[in-house]
Design an enzyme around this catalytic site. Sequence first.
Site, mmCIF file in Angstrom:
data_model
loop_
_atom_site.group_PDB
_atom_site.id
_atom_site.type_symbol
_atom_site.label_atom_id
_atom_site.label_comp_id
_atom_site.label_asym_id
_atom_site.label_seq_id
_atom_site.Cartn_x
_atom_site.Cartn_y
_atom_site.Cartn_z
ATOM 1 N N ALA A 111 0.832 -1.203 0.000
ATOM 2 C CA ALA A 111 0.000 0.000 0.000
ATOM 3 C C ALA A 111 0.871 1.258 0.000
ATOM 4 O O ALA A 111 1.936 1.263 0.625
ATOM 5 C CB ALA A 111 -0.927 -0.009 1.209
ATOM 6 N N GLY A 113 0.336 1.368 -3.338
ATOM 7 C CA GLY A 113 0.331 0.710 -4.639
ATOM 8 C C GLY A 113 1.252 1.278 -5.695
ATOM 9 O O GLY A 113 1.253 0.796 -6.829
ATOM 10 N N LYS A 115 4.492 1.051 -6.174
ATOM 11 C CA LYS A 115 5.466 0.078 -6.673
ATOM 12 C C LYS A 115 4.768 -1.156 -7.225
ATOM 13 O O LYS A 115 5.185 -1.724 -8.236
ATOM 14 C CB LYS A 115 6.441 -0.268 -5.553
ATOM 15 C CG LYS A 115 7.210 0.964 -5.050
ATOM 16 C CD LYS A 115 7.993 0.688 -3.793
ATOM 17 C CE LYS A 115 8.743 1.933 -3.336
ATOM 18 N NZ LYS A 115 7.844 3.019 -2.870
ATOM 19 N N CYS A 231 12.408 4.561 2.926
ATOM 20 C CA CYS A 231 12.451 6.012 2.686
ATOM 21 C C CYS A 231 12.982 6.696 3.941
ATOM 22 O O CYS A 231 12.417 7.669 4.427
ATOM 23 C CB CYS A 231 11.079 6.552 2.289
ATOM 24 S SG CYS A 231 9.760 6.252 3.490
#
Length: 475
Positions: A111, A113, A115, A231
């Site tokens: 989630a 979505g 990638k 990230c």
Amino acid sequence: MYLPEAFQKKMKAILGEEYDDFLAGFEKPRHYGLRVNTAKITVEEFKELVPFHLTQIPWVENGFYYEEEDAPTRHPYYYAGLYYIQEPSAMTTASRLPVGPGERVLDLCAAPGGKATELGAKLFGEGLLVANDISASRVKALLKNIEVMGIPNSFLLNEVPAKIAEQFPAYFDKILVDAPCSGEGMFRKNEAACEEWNPENVRLCAERQDGILDCAASMLAPGGRIVYSTCTFAPAENEGSMTRFLLRHPEFRIVEVKKADGMSAGVPEWAYFGEKMGQVLPEIAQTIRLWPQHLNGEGHYLAVLEKEGTLRQGYCRNGEEKGIPAKDLKVPGKGIVEFLDFAKDTFDPQTLAGLEKNGTYVKFGDQLYLAPKGMPSVKGLKVLRPGLHLGTVKKNRMEPSHALALALKKEQVRYTADLASDGEVIRGYLNGGTFSYEGEKGWYLIMADGFSSGWGKLAGGIMKNHYPKGLRKMW
């Protein structure tokens, strides 16, 4: 902007003389990106078609910067699934996982979505995409994006990784793990993440990543690849996570992938930043860091891992997902007779054969799906979507789904209403409005410049609107 003192102290220790440049980057404007859905349109066609101010993202072939004034989420092409709005650095992860038609692919933490939809596009409708997320709320966004992007061979789960691993031993050819992390790389984009940051959360995220990666390792077939990404800037979640993984799993190796200008190598010694030095693995330098002071994007980290062995035919100990028994195929209300009647009236003759070639009919209540062919049994797992949603059986008739509309192309149906993307009619349709139209009565695929946007049903010269209420937009 506000940055926690402990975070600043850590980053200064990591970056040294470069810290001032890093800090100055938080005062610069963020960059906006979109990724072309190559399952629906080529990059060259897209550049000729859209009225946006596009600049190529150097490290992603189908990625572009756009100007905020372009407002691409207000354009009909967005609702036709021609592109996905995605932060430029975040596009890197899926671009570094080589995926091709026919492969079995898992996005374990998928989630919302971004990638997963890129991986699905690379499959071009052949093979299997399993997209999972542990969050019941976030997985709804994943579902919407998978459907809008028109990915027919997808299976959506809402499970913890350990439970999935029990049923998919050594099954997947490729796995993407965009791990839940402390989010330091998104501080400029999301100040809320900055306010919630604390050193303890970094430690907890690193521990969680270890467990997720162990599950991914057990699900990967010999010879398969995993892409791991975060990230965050935190060494414990980046070089640290990869070092701990390789020490636990000597059957894996780091695969070096091409670095674009501005990308930096991982630092092996950072695996023990703030801790007692342990075994340093030189191959950690083959992982990639994206720093916002070096390129036009936010902070990211990624590594490509390969499992020893040769890719082989996968298996699942629970067998394949069972489709509708042959005896029920033509029983009204119990099988697919309603869908076959709809298909006969609506599809080009070859369309149904094409769908059935790559799928198996599965029915839950009054909902009919086309599960990807060869999909293993997922009995006992929380399934959000067992394949392409074909539609709903209502009083012995089929009402087609929005997902089916977005998975079809103009040439696959008998009737279309092709509307100009810059006109008021398509905008009215996306807001739930009807419009006048002349033609044979029946189901129509509503198009925006030739790209499917949803269903309409023509009767008496009026196109009735079947665009989902929850997706309608006010213009």
